[in-house]
Design a protein around this motif. Structure first.
Motif, mmCIF file in Angstrom:
data_model
loop_
_atom_site.group_PDB
_atom_site.id
_atom_site.type_symbol
_atom_site.label_atom_id
_atom_site.label_comp_id
_atom_site.label_asym_id
_atom_site.label_seq_id
_atom_site.Cartn_x
_atom_site.Cartn_y
_atom_site.Cartn_z
ATOM 1 N N VAL A 180 -16.712 -1.295 9.146
ATOM 2 C CA VAL A 180 -16.700 -2.611 7.481
ATOM 3 C C VAL A 180 -15.044 -2.132 7.331
ATOM 4 O O VAL A 180 -15.794 -0.726 6.426
ATOM 5 N N VAL A 181 -14.161 -2.366 7.216
ATOM 6 C CA VAL A 181 -13.444 -1.584 6.282
ATOM 7 C C VAL A 181 -12.385 -2.573 5.739
ATOM 8 O O VAL A 181 -11.918 -3.778 5.662
ATOM 9 N N THR A 182 -12.874 -2.073 4.335
ATOM 10 C CA THR A 182 -12.884 -2.878 3.004
ATOM 11 C C THR A 182 -11.017 -3.449 2.938
ATOM 12 O O THR A 182 -10.852 -2.568 2.453
ATOM 13 N N GLY A 183 -10.285 -4.762 2.822
ATOM 14 C CA GLY A 183 -9.500 -4.626 2.539
ATOM 15 C C GLY A 183 -8.405 -4.472 3.160
ATOM 16 O O GLY A 183 -7.380 -4.590 3.915
ATOM 17 N N GLY A 184 -9.503 -4.211 4.520
ATOM 18 C CA GLY A 184 -8.986 -4.402 5.719
ATOM 19 C C GLY A 184 -7.861 -6.229 6.826
ATOM 20 O O GLY A 184 -7.977 -6.903 5.566
ATOM 21 N N PHE A 206 -29.848 3.183 4.451
ATOM 22 C CA PHE A 206 -30.305 3.548 5.357
ATOM 23 C C PHE A 206 -28.948 4.076 5.776
ATOM 24 O O PHE A 206 -29.065 5.373 6.607
ATOM 25 N N THR A 207 -27.869 3.384 5.505
ATOM 26 C CA THR A 207 -26.347 4.020 5.904
ATOM 27 C C THR A 207 -26.393 5.178 5.636
ATOM 28 O O THR A 207 -25.804 6.479 6.185
ATOM 29 N N ARG A 208 -27.149 5.464 4.480
ATOM 30 C CA ARG A 208 -27.100 6.704 3.908
ATOM 31 C C ARG A 208 -27.825 7.725 5.480
ATOM 32 O O ARG A 208 -27.255 9.508 4.788
ATOM 33 N N THR A 223 -19.013 2.645 4.395
ATOM 34 C CA THR A 223 -17.986 1.051 5.186
ATOM 35 C C THR A 223 -18.635 1.159 5.512
ATOM 36 O O THR A 223 -18.380 -0.112 6.799
ATOM 37 N N HIS A 224 -19.516 0.990 6.478
ATOM 38 C CA HIS A 224 -20.167 0.476 6.871
ATOM 39 C C HIS A 224 -21.653 -0.754 6.914
ATOM 40 O O HIS A 224 -22.624 -0.667 5.696
#
Ligand SMILES: Cc1cc2nc3c(=O)[nH]c(=O)nc-3n(C[C@H](O)[C@H](O)[C@H](O)COP(=O)(O)O)c2cc1C
Length: 179
Positions: A89-93, A135-137, A144-145
């Motif tokens: 996900v691109v935040t602010g996109g 989990f992302t880490r 941004t996932h």
């Protein structure tokens, strides 16, 4: 559903399921799906141990349940392939987060329909340990996932088929506007 953990699902078959997933609708052609495939027993064990470590990290001691923690590892040993599902996900996109999650959900449905057509069992599961930033880490992705759980894949054991699926009344969920 019980899957045969000994019966391999080839890389070629998994890639063709992912190819079908890849044709899901996607706003702005962002193709936000990110899949991590855990196929060998060693890779699935590593994942299971990682999820157990996350469980220890995010579960208050008073809520800790040993059996739950154990299952995080054993479930992964009972299916020959496990795929983690994430949405980039691109935040602010331009495209809102919900649309990216919807696109990834469509991709997973493509994958599961394709698996079904080949006689494979597929099961989408969302334990909190596989749906958060920890989990992302663990996967080494940037923040941004959005993690969306795990899909278990395998050949069903024919003597242990699941009970037939059920759904409520479709008409309770459909409203016609045709006056
Ligand atoms: C995003 C998502 C997450 C899910 N997570 C779980 C889960 O953690 N545990 C579970 O028992 N079912 C979970 N399910 C439901 C199962 O995948 C499955 O749809 C349900 O058991 C009904 O089976 P059927 O679709 O074969 O009728 C999830 C479904 C979705 C769409």
């Amino acid at each position: 559903m019980a899957m045969d953990p000994q019966r391999e699902v080839s890389r070629e078959v998994v890639m063709s399921l992912l190819e079908d997933a890849h044709w899901a609708p996607t706003h702005g052609l962002n193709q936000p799906w990110r899949f991590h495939v855990f196929a060998s027993l060693a890779a699935r064990t590593r994942l299971g141990e990682g999820l157990q470590a996350i469980y220890d990290e995010i579960t208050p001691v008073a809520k800790h349940i040993d059996a739950k923690r154990t299952k995080l590892l054993t479930n992964l040993q009972h299916a020959p392939v496990v795929i983690s599902v994430g949405a980039r996900v691109v935040t602010g996109g331009k495209i809102p987060e919900w649309e990216e999650i919807a696109a990834v959900s469509c991709a997973v449905q493509n994958l599961m329909l394709s698996a079904h057509e080949r006689g494979l069992g597929a099961y989408w599961s969302s334990p909190p340990v596989a749906c958060g930033g920890e989990f992302t880490r663990w996967l080494g992705l940037e923040g941004t996932h959005r993690m969306m759980g795990l899909v278990y894949l395998g050949w069903p054991q024919s003597d242990q088929l699941p009970p037939p699926s059920t759904r409520g009344d479709l008409l309770d969920r459909v409203t016609w506007h045709d006056a």
